[in-house]
Design an enzyme around this catalytic site. Structure first.
Site, short mmCIF file in Angstrom:
data_model
loop_
_atom_site.label_atom_id
_atom_site.label_comp_id
_atom_site.label_asym_id
_atom_site.label_seq_id
_atom_site.Cartn_x
_atom_site.Cartn_y
_atom_site.Cartn_z
CG LEU A 57 -1.77 -1.21 1.51
CD1 LEU A 57 -2.51 -1.05 2.84
CD2 LEU A 57 -2.77 -1.41 0.38
N GLY A 59 1.30 3.81 -2.71
CA GLY A 59 1.39 4.55 -3.97
C GLY A 59 2.69 5.32 -4.17
CB CYS A 61 2.52 9.76 -1.73
SG CYS A 61 2.81 10.64 -0.21
CE LYS A 70 9.74 16.30 -0.32
NZ LYS A 70 8.92 16.15 -1.55
NE ARG A 301 3.73 11.64 -10.80
CZ ARG A 301 4.55 10.58 -10.81
NH1 ARG A 301 5.85 10.75 -11.07
NH2 ARG A 301 4.10 9.37 -10.58
CG ASP A 340 -1.17 12.64 -8.62
OD1 ASP A 340 -1.51 13.47 -7.77
OD2 ASP A 340 0.00 12.27 -8.78
CG HIS A 474 10.38 36.55 20.55
ND1 HIS A 474 10.81 36.98 19.31
CD2 HIS A 474 11.40 36.79 21.42
CE1 HIS A 474 12.05 37.47 19.43
NE2 HIS A 474 12.43 37.36 20.69
C1 LIG Z 1 9.37 12.77 -6.59
C2 LIG Z 1 8.01 13.20 -6.12
C3 LIG Z 1 7.90 13.90 -4.94
C4 LIG Z 1 6.66 14.30 -4.49
N1 LIG Z 1 6.58 15.00 -3.33
C5 LIG Z 1 5.39 15.42 -2.88
C6 LIG Z 1 5.28 16.13 -1.67
O1 LIG Z 1 6.27 16.36 -0.98
N2 LIG Z 1 4.06 16.52 -1.27
C7 LIG Z 1 2.93 16.26 -2.00
O2 LIG Z 1 1.84 16.64 -1.60
N3 LIG Z 1 3.01 15.57 -3.16
C8 LIG Z 1 4.20 15.15 -3.61
N4 LIG Z 1 4.26 14.43 -4.77
C9 LIG Z 1 3.02 14.12 -5.47
C10 LIG Z 1 2.32 12.93 -4.80
O3 LIG Z 1 3.22 11.84 -4.74
C11 LIG Z 1 1.09 12.56 -5.58
O4 LIG Z 1 0.27 13.70 -5.71
C12 LIG Z 1 0.29 11.48 -4.87
O5 LIG Z 1 1.06 10.31 -4.71
C13 LIG Z 1 -0.96 11.14 -5.67
O6 LIG Z 1 -1.72 10.25 -4.94
P1 LIG Z 1 -2.74 9.26 -5.66
O7 LIG Z 1 -3.35 8.47 -4.54
O8 LIG Z 1 -3.62 10.01 -6.56
O9 LIG Z 1 -1.85 8.33 -6.59
P2 LIG Z 1 -0.59 7.43 -6.34
O10 LIG Z 1 0.15 7.83 -5.14
O11 LIG Z 1 0.14 7.41 -7.63
O12 LIG Z 1 -1.18 6.00 -6.05
C14 LIG Z 1 -1.93 5.30 -6.99
C15 LIG Z 1 -1.94 3.84 -6.60
O13 LIG Z 1 -2.84 3.15 -7.46
C16 LIG Z 1 -2.28 1.91 -7.84
N5 LIG Z 1 -2.92 1.52 -9.10
C17 LIG Z 1 -2.82 2.13 -10.31
N6 LIG Z 1 -3.64 1.54 -11.20
C18 LIG Z 1 -4.26 0.55 -10.54
C19 LIG Z 1 -5.25 -0.41 -10.92
N7 LIG Z 1 -5.79 -0.42 -12.14
N8 LIG Z 1 -5.68 -1.30 -10.00
C20 LIG Z 1 -5.16 -1.27 -8.72
N9 LIG Z 1 -4.25 -0.39 -8.32
C21 LIG Z 1 -3.82 0.53 -9.21
C22 LIG Z 1 -0.80 2.22 -7.95
O14 LIG Z 1 -0.03 1.04 -7.87
C23 LIG Z 1 -0.60 3.15 -6.76
O15 LIG Z 1 -0.29 2.42 -5.59
C24 LIG Z 1 5.50 13.99 -5.23
C25 LIG Z 1 5.60 13.26 -6.40
C26 LIG Z 1 6.84 12.85 -6.85
C27 LIG Z 1 6.93 12.05 -8.11
#
Ligand SMILES: Cc1cc2nc3c(=O)[nH]c(=O)nc-3n(C[C@H](O)[C@H](O)[C@H](O)COP(=O)(O)OP(=O)(O)OC[C@H]3O[C@@H](n4cnc5c(N)ncnc54)[C@H](O)[C@@H]3O)c2cc1C
Length: 495
Positions: A57, A59, A61, A70, A301, A340, A474
């Site tokens: 679990l 993703g 992030c 970080k 992205r 996202d 302060h």
């Molecule tokens: C290098 C980097 C640094 C970042 N730093 C920050 C930060 O400091 N602060 C911040 O707010 N944001 C940051 N972000 C952005 C943040 O990571 C994303 O906005 C966030 O992870 C999006 O969350 P999400 O749940 O939409 O998707 P994701 O985190 O991408 O998770 C999606 C999940 O869905 C799963 N999945 C995909 N398709 C399927 C399917 N068909 N069936 C089952 N599972 C599936 C994937 O395996 C994944 O686990 C950063 C991004 C990057 C690349």
């Protein structure tokens, strides 16, 4: 996690149904959007299933985004402090050396700890987690949706297929790094994934793209001694931020020895014998060639919406992103989208997680309110940090606001001097007539923490008059907020 959905159903065949359970909510994807929605759904008493294609679990992030970057940023900060140990009255630290494998080990341990934490939270909130690739199957039949789950075969339709029934579906499949045409990620051409597991700190790195991801990696590796070149197509780095923030970050990056090229169009990325070569046209129309050990492609992205059978539903897309209303509902009744993949929202973890909470509250018929786009903080974890919320000065003017601006430099803040980080400023954009705060833009120490106070103030529609009389402890960095509010009225105490 239940490994094979079909096995959970106890059926040996290729196509099975997952027991007879009808879930209130099935969530596809366990990033911050999906897992937060799952936890909140459990808290609200909804029968919830969380489907994740990988065996962990969290993703992007948790595994290759916010948390690992970080962690490395913190290591870089400690390293930066060590360089000044003698100034801080600490002698005999010897010749500090970076132990990169250890830095990666700690990063991985932090990820593993939080994966366990998520597993615990799913159990605590009675969320059924299922390992498998989820796809949509079309509209609901008699109010019940079906998700098909492939236990093998990644995005394809291969592997055992099973079906899960749910009254509502939340699509939270996240995003992938975009690659430049003709390139593929490997050990020299990197995305956010490969750069996080390099065996050693590269001597030189070219970063293509100066959004948050690009500048964060550039800043981190510069601290570790890498020669960093940034190549950005737009006229300024962190282009969504207030112009003065971009200017100040550029100034400070240059001071740190980062080669910043804006208005630069990449023409070619090639591999050389030992590294990479990037050819670009600079802002004066001249061809420039830069060579380095590695190149990071950080040009945005793309949403993972092309392989989940969206076309079987009425869901509408905007350049691949899912269109929703303010409650995250798509055009297909009973299907929501969060994180996202959603059109018009920033690709940030906290934006996605709040969207998940809004969606499940709506499903549960609980008190909820929609997300106000102008109250989503944006944080860029560079050295110096950037934190912002609301309208930039230019956007406020474009929207026709008559504005007043207050700016307070960290040079006037005693805590900033104590922590040896007094570059940067806090900038407040306020409505001229009523003093409502329209935007706050911070560059400097702990900007990503201090910005939280601005979000709360703006959410409660506080005015400059009120904020000028809120008591800040302060000496703290957040006192600079008080001075910045004062500056709107020309009455900062420490400047
Ligand atoms: C290098 C980097 C640094 C970042 N730093 C920050 C930060 O400091 N602060 C911040 O707010 N944001 C940051 N972000 C952005 C943040 O990571 C994303 O906005 C966030 O992870 C999006 O969350 P999400 O749940 O939409 O998707 P994701 O985190 O991408 O998770 C999606 C999940 O869905 C799963 N999945 C995909 N398709 C399927 C399917 N068909 N069936 C089952 N599972 C599936 C994937 O395996 C994944 O686990 C950063 C991004 C990057 C690349």
């Amino acid at each position: 996690m239940v490994r094979a959905a079909a096995r959970q159903a106890g059926a040996p065949g290729k196509k099975t149904h997952l027991a007879e359970t009808i879930y209130d909510v099935a969530i596809i994807g366990s990033g911050p959007a999906g897992y937060t929605a799952a936890i909140r759904a459990g808290q609200l008493g909804l029968k919830t299933a969380l489907i994740e294609r990988t065996d962990q679990l969290g993703g992007t992030c948790l595994h290759v985004g916010c948390i690992p970057t970080k962690t490395l940023l913190f290591h870089a900060e400690v390293w930066d402090h060590l360089k000044h140990a003698t100034d801080y009255g600490i002698d005999n630290v010897g010749e500090p050396k970076i132990n990169w494998p250890n830095a990666l080990r700690r990063k991985n341990a932090i990820i593993a700890k939080h994966v366990k934490g998520l597993e615990f939270l799913m159990k605590k909130n009675k969320v059924t987690t299922i390992e498998g690739y989820g796809r949509l199957t079309g509209p609901a039949q008699d109010g019940i949706h079906t998700v098909s789950i492939y236990t093998e075969g990644g995005g394809g339709a291969a592997g055992e297929q099973s079906f899960l029934k749910a009254k509502n579906i939340l699509v939270a499949t996240g995003s992938d790094a975009k690659m430049l045409p003709g390139l593929e990620a490997d050990t020299r051409i990197l995305t956010n994934i490969e750069i996080l597991s390099m065996p050693a700190v590269p001597k030189s790195l070219i970063v293509i793209g100066a959004g948050a991801v690009g500048v964060e990696f550039g800043s981190i590796f510069r601290s570790f001694g890498t020669e960093v070149t940034i190549v950005e197509y737009l006229p300024r780095i962190v282009p969504v931020e207030d112009e003065e923030i971009s200017k100040e970050l550029t100034r400070q990056f240059k001071k740190r020895g980062i080669d910043v090229n804006t208005g630069a169009k990449v023409e070619k990325v090639e591999k050389t014998e030992a590294g990479v070569r990037v050819t670009f046209t600079d802002q004066n129309g001249k061809t420039q060639i830069k060579e380095a050990d590695k190149v990071l492609v950080a040009v945005g992205r793309s949403p993972r919406t092309d392989n989940i059978d969206i076309q079987k539903t009425k869901i509408e897309l905007d350049r691949g992103f899912i269109k929703t209303n303010e409650w995250m509902e798509t055009a297909e009744p009973g299907i929501f989208a969060i994180g996202d993949i959603v059109s018009g929202y920033p690709q940030l973890a906290h934006s996605g997680s709040m969207a998940g909470m809004v969606a499940v509250a709506k499903i549960a018929g609980r008190h909820y309110r929609s997300i106000n786009r102008l109250r989503i903080p944006a944080c860029t974890y560079t050295e110096p940090q950037v934190g912002s919320v609301g309208l930039t000065e230019a956007a406020a003017k474009e929207k026709g606001h008559e504005i007043k601006v207050g700016k307070f430099p960290f040079a006037g803040n005693s805590k900033a001097t104590i922590v040896d980080s007094h570059d940067g400023f806090v900038k407040i954009v306020a409505d001229a007539k009523f003093g409502e705060v329209l935007g706050v833009h911070i560059i400097g120490p702990q900007a990503t923490e201090i910005i939280a106070e601005a979000v709360v103030a703006m959410d409660l529609e506080a005015t400059v008059d009120e904020l000028m009389y809120t008591i800040h402890a302060h000496p703290t960095l957040s006192e600079s907020m008080l001075d910045a509010y004062g500056a709107v009225e020309g009455m900062a105490i420490n400047a």
